[in-house]
Design an enzyme around this catalytic site. Structure first.
Site, PDB file in Angstrom:
ATOM      1  N   THR A   1      -5.799  -1.468  -2.393  1.00 13.03           N
ATOM      2  CA  THR A   1      -6.945  -2.037  -1.389  1.00 13.03           C
ATOM      3  C   THR A   1      -7.839  -0.684  -1.499  1.00 13.03           C
ATOM      4  O   THR A   1      -7.684  -0.278  -1.911  1.00 13.03           O
ATOM      5  CB  THR A   1      -5.669  -2.490  -0.564  1.00 13.03           C
ATOM      6  OG1 THR A   1      -5.807  -1.095   0.314  1.00 13.03           O
ATOM      7  CG2 THR A   1      -5.028  -3.417  -0.103  1.00 13.03           C
TER       8      THR A   1
ATOM      9  N   GLU B   1      -4.056  -3.360  -7.466  1.00 13.19           N
ATOM     10  CA  GLU B   1      -3.721  -2.178  -7.960  1.00 13.19           C
ATOM     11  C   GLU B   1      -4.506  -1.537  -6.461  1.00 13.19           C
ATOM     12  O   GLU B   1      -5.470  -0.580  -6.828  1.00 13.19           O
ATOM     13  CB  GLU B   1      -4.472  -2.423  -9.008  1.00 13.19           C
ATOM     14  CG  GLU B   1      -4.038  -2.801  -9.953  1.00 13.19           C
ATOM     15  CD  GLU B   1      -4.684  -2.771 -11.714  1.00 13.19           C
ATOM     16  OE1 GLU B   1      -5.076  -1.947 -11.516  1.00 13.19           O
ATOM     17  OE2 GLU B   1      -4.489  -4.017 -12.437  1.00 13.19           O
TER      18      GLU B   1
ATOM     19  N   ARG C   1      -7.356   1.310 -12.696  1.00 15.27           N
ATOM     20  CA  ARG C   1      -9.100   0.890 -11.425  1.00 15.27           C
ATOM     21  C   ARG C   1      -9.785   0.664 -12.364  1.00 15.27           C
ATOM     22  O   ARG C   1     -10.986   0.443 -11.707  1.00 15.27           O
ATOM     23  CB  ARG C   1      -8.987   2.103 -11.002  1.00 15.27           C
ATOM     24  CG  ARG C   1      -7.219   0.946 -10.108  1.00 15.27           C
ATOM     25  CD  ARG C   1      -6.849   2.678  -9.286  1.00 15.27           C
ATOM     26  NE  ARG C   1      -5.868   2.380  -8.348  1.00 15.27           N
ATOM     27  CZ  ARG C   1      -4.986   3.069  -7.245  1.00 15.27           C
ATOM     28  NH1 ARG C   1      -5.366   4.223  -7.408  1.00 15.27           N
ATOM     29  NH2 ARG C   1      -3.896   2.570  -6.496  1.00 15.27           N
TER      30      ARG C   1
ATOM     31  N   SER D   1       0.628  -1.168  -0.125  1.00 16.54           N
ATOM     32  CA  SER D   1       0.191  -0.294  -0.231  1.00 16.54           C
ATOM     33  C   SER D   1       1.051   0.785  -0.233  1.00 16.54           C
ATOM     34  O   SER D   1       0.330   2.236  -0.325  1.00 16.54           O
ATOM     35  CB  SER D   1      -0.612  -0.061   1.493  1.00 16.54           C
ATOM     36  OG  SER D   1      -1.557  -1.116   1.465  1.00 16.54           O
TER      37      SER D   1
HETATM   38  C1  LIG Z   1      -3.419 -11.496  -6.770  1.00 23.16           C
HETATM   39  C2  LIG Z   1      -2.850 -10.435  -7.199  1.00 23.16           C
HETATM   40  C3  LIG Z   1      -2.045  -9.678  -7.435  1.00 23.16           C
HETATM   41  C4  LIG Z   1      -1.364  -9.192  -7.700  1.00 23.16           C
HETATM   42  N1  LIG Z   1      -0.376  -8.395  -9.209  1.00 23.16           N
HETATM   43  C5  LIG Z   1       0.467  -6.647  -9.183  1.00 23.16           C
HETATM   44  C6  LIG Z   1       1.033  -7.224 -10.333  1.00 23.16           C
HETATM   45  O1  LIG Z   1       1.004  -6.896 -11.245  1.00 23.16           O
HETATM   46  N2  LIG Z   1       1.948  -5.818 -10.317  1.00 23.16           N
HETATM   47  C7  LIG Z   1       1.840  -5.190  -8.317  1.00 23.16           C
HETATM   48  O2  LIG Z   1       3.245  -4.494  -8.591  1.00 23.16           O
HETATM   49  N3  LIG Z   1       1.681  -5.522  -7.361  1.00 23.16           N
HETATM   50  C8  LIG Z   1       0.782  -6.867  -7.757  1.00 23.16           C
HETATM   51  N4  LIG Z   1       0.103  -6.859  -6.219  1.00 23.16           N
HETATM   52  C9  LIG Z   1       0.677  -5.965  -5.235  1.00 23.16           C
HETATM   53  C10 LIG Z   1      -0.921  -5.621  -4.549  1.00 23.16           C
HETATM   54  O3  LIG Z   1      -1.359  -4.481  -5.650  1.00 23.16           O
HETATM   55  C11 LIG Z   1      -0.388  -5.068  -2.922  1.00 23.16           C
HETATM   56  O4  LIG Z   1      -1.144  -6.481  -2.797  1.00 23.16           O
HETATM   57  C12 LIG Z   1      -1.789  -4.425  -2.366  1.00 23.16           C
HETATM   58  O5  LIG Z   1      -0.964  -2.912  -2.998  1.00 23.16           O
HETATM   59  C13 LIG Z   1      -1.729  -3.932  -1.484  1.00 23.16           C
HETATM   60  O6  LIG Z   1      -0.147  -3.931  -0.190  1.00 23.16           O
HETATM   61  P1  LIG Z   1       0.106  -5.439   0.336  1.00 23.16           P
HETATM   62  O7  LIG Z   1      -0.427  -6.783   0.106  1.00 23.16           O
HETATM   63  O8  LIG Z   1       1.631  -5.375   0.503  1.00 23.16           O
HETATM   64  O9  LIG Z   1      -0.685  -5.225   2.177  1.00 23.16           O
HETATM   65  P2  LIG Z   1      -0.305  -4.128   2.843  1.00 23.16           P
HETATM   66  O10 LIG Z   1      -0.122  -2.977   2.255  1.00 23.16           O
HETATM   67  O11 LIG Z   1       0.940  -4.911   3.725  1.00 23.16           O
HETATM   68  O12 LIG Z   1      -1.993  -3.759   3.115  1.00 23.16           O
HETATM   69  C14 LIG Z   1      -2.420  -5.045   4.789  1.00 23.16           C
HETATM   70  C15 LIG Z   1      -3.575  -4.250   4.707  1.00 23.16           C
HETATM   71  O13 LIG Z   1      -3.104  -2.555   5.453  1.00 23.16           O
HETATM   72  C16 LIG Z   1      -4.159  -1.640   4.932  1.00 23.16           C
HETATM   73  N5  LIG Z   1      -3.681   0.082   5.211  1.00 23.16           N
HETATM   74  C17 LIG Z   1      -2.132  -0.249   4.369  1.00 23.16           C
HETATM   75  N6  LIG Z   1      -1.897   0.941   5.059  1.00 23.16           N
HETATM   76  C18 LIG Z   1      -2.829   1.678   5.344  1.00 23.16           C
HETATM   77  C19 LIG Z   1      -3.259   2.943   5.418  1.00 23.16           C
HETATM   78  N7  LIG Z   1      -2.702   4.006   5.468  1.00 23.16           N
HETATM   79  N8  LIG Z   1      -4.655   2.883   5.665  1.00 23.16           N
HETATM   80  C20 LIG Z   1      -4.982   2.455   6.254  1.00 23.16           C
HETATM   81  N9  LIG Z   1      -5.195   0.622   5.592  1.00 23.16           N
HETATM   82  C21 LIG Z   1      -3.892   0.964   5.069  1.00 23.16           C
HETATM   83  C22 LIG Z   1      -4.458  -2.573   3.622  1.00 23.16           C
HETATM   84  O14 LIG Z   1      -5.135  -2.209   2.997  1.00 23.16           O
HETATM   85  C23 LIG Z   1      -4.073  -4.088   3.469  1.00 23.16           C
HETATM   86  O15 LIG Z   1      -5.898  -3.764   4.303  1.00 23.16           O
HETATM   87  C24 LIG Z   1      -1.208  -8.010  -7.112  1.00 23.16           C
HETATM   88  C25 LIG Z   1      -1.460  -8.199  -5.632  1.00 23.16           C
HETATM   89  C26 LIG Z   1      -2.468  -9.474  -5.429  1.00 23.16           C
HETATM   90  C27 LIG Z   1      -3.353 -10.515  -4.155  1.00 23.16           C
END
Ligand SMILES: Cc1cc2nc3c(=O)[nH]c(=O)nc-3n(C[C@H](O)[C@H](O)[C@H](O)COP(=O)(O)OP(=O)(O)OC[C@H]3O[C@@H](n4cnc5c(N)ncnc54)[C@H](O)[C@@H]3O)c2cc1C
Length: 381
Positions: free
Chosen positions: A366, A364, A244, A132
């Site tokens: 959360t 893309e 998005r 994120s």
């Molecule tokens: C199936 C899949 C395909 C993907 N494909 C790609 C791709 O092709 N290219 C690419 O670059 N990435 C890709 N991703 C990555 C995806 O964009 C990230 O998983 C996503 O942005 C969330 O990051 P994270 O998983 O590290 O979760 P985290 O950032 O660790 O978040 C964990 C939780 O904390 C919450 N959170 C974090 N910060 C805040 C805040 N400030 N306020 C409130 N809540 C917060 C989040 O909403 C979430 O609920 C993919 C992910 C998946 C699951």
């Protein structure tokens, strides 16, 4: 106001719908069981031009608008989200960096071959410590002579294992970070020092893989820099904004399929001597699904049309992504309920759509991050 699609897009929608019904929907369940997309279907998608839907005509694509892109994504997602994910790199996050920030030589080199599907592409931003908070990326790119040397790791990157070309975001100036300190690079799969790490086994979206990408003194020619040094954050945000909207269209396609399946099931499944559709409890679930689909389609196509008119706001794309991906979650949940036990079994198509839908609220950006973008926009007004 005329909300009708232009004639040209009605024809494209009809053709894609027929193709999906004849060739894609019949193999979808088998694909879920085997986790393999048949090579002949990939070849057919290439032959029909689906890898170059939005690529401008001068680079060998169809040059469709954002509305047209949404129409096709909706129809393909109705068959199986994996078809959208397969073509989405070349039509979206994997090619847009080149389209919007590339120079003429880069466009000529990559876009025509992406439009035919000869080259597959993907977009690599996320890192283990930067999801994120994408501005926390650590991957470094240092200029040495006529090369950049990339060091670091990306993860969760969709289709990286089958892609030939990646758009990679890395840090070129640690002090400036996202304010001019990130740059975007075109990296080819055989770049010295690059390798694919683990294929990350996932709950859904698993016909195509999410992957780790490892860069160890990876050599990238300086001519593969996209735009200027420091344009990386701008490129990433622009790519994600249009991505998005696509999530909205895909959610609409999945919702339509679920509603169709539920209507059939509710009319044919007999309990207590009558079809379950005769119960108001089931009717109301179907009504709620239909209302949400209507709202999803209105939002998605309105935002796509506005983007086509040059009216772009990040918050609007976030509203579409937030509403549609949360709505498809509710719709998929009701679909499992209407199917009862069969909704939970792998032999019916509901459970795989339910799992796919879950990921849409994560990638893309959360739902929480979309709310952050929208609330900033609301407060700034
Ligand atoms: C199936 C899949 C395909 C993907 N494909 C790609 C791709 O092709 N290219 C690419 O670059 N990435 C890709 N991703 C990555 C995806 O964009 C990230 O998983 C996503 O942005 C969330 O990051 P994270 O998983 O590290 O979760 P985290 O950032 O660790 O978040 C964990 C939780 O904390 C919450 N959170 C974090 N910060 C805040 C805040 N400030 N306020 C409130 N809540 C917060 C989040 O909403 C979430 O609920 C993919 C992910 C998946 C699951």
């Amino acid at each position: 106001m005329n909300f009708d699609l232009p004639e040209e897009l009605k024809v494209i929608r009809e053709a894609t719908r027929k193709f999906a019904e004849k060739e894609l929907i019949p193999i979808s369940q088998h694909m879920e069981e085997t986790k393999v997309m048949p090579a002949e279907i990939i070849a057919k998608l290439k032959e029909l031009g689906y890898f170059g839907i939005v690529t401008p005509v001068e680079y060998g694509g169809m040059g469709l608008s954002n509305v047209g892109h949404c129409v096709i994504q909706e129809e393909l997602a109705r068959a199986n989200l994996a078809f959208c994910l397969l073509i989405s790199g070349n039509n979206g996050i994997g090619s847009m960096g080149i389209l919007y920030f590339g120079n003429e030589a880069q466009k000529q080199k990559y876009l025509p071959r992406m439009a035919t599907g000869e080259l597959l592409s993907c977009f690599a931003l996320t890192e283990p410590n930067a999801g994120s908070d994408a501005a926390a990326i650590q991957m470094k790119a240092e200029k040495k002579g006529d090369q950049y040397i990339l060091n670091g790791m990306k993860h969760f990157i969709t289709r990286a294992d089958i892609s030939d070309v990646f758009t990679v975001i890395a840090v070129t100036d640690k002090a400036k970070r996202q304010k001019g300190g990130f740059s975007a690079f075109i990296v080819e799969k055989d770049a010295p020092g690059f390798k694919i790490g683990k294929l990350q086994d996932s709950m859904g979206s698993d016909i195509l893989h999410q992957c780790e990408m490892i860069f160890e003194d990876c050599e990238v020619p300086a001519e593969n820099l996209l735009g200027q040094e420091g344009d990386g954050w701008k490129a990433a945000m622009r790519v994600l904004e249009e991505g998005r909207l696509g999530q909205g269209a895909r959610s609409c396609g999945m919702a339509r399929r679920l509603i169709d399946l539920c209507v059939d099931h509710a009319n044919t499944r007999v309990q207590f001597g009558k079809p379950i559709a005769a119960n108001q409890a089931i009717q109301w679930m179907l009504a709620d699904m239909a209302v949400e689909l209507y709202a999803m389609q209105c939002m998605t196509y309105d935002a796509a049309w506005r983007l086509d008119q040059g009216d772009r706001t990040q918050a609007r794309a976030s509203k579409v992504k937030l509403f549609c991906t949360e709505a498809i979650g509710r719709i998929a949940d009701r679909a499992v309920q209407i199917f009862g036990g069969m909704g939970y079994m792998r032999e019916a198509p509901i459970e795989s759509i339910y799992r796919e839908a879950r990921a849409l609220r994560i990638y893309e950006g959360t739902s929480e991050i979309q709310r952050l973008i929208i609330s900033r926009d609301v407060l700034n007004k």
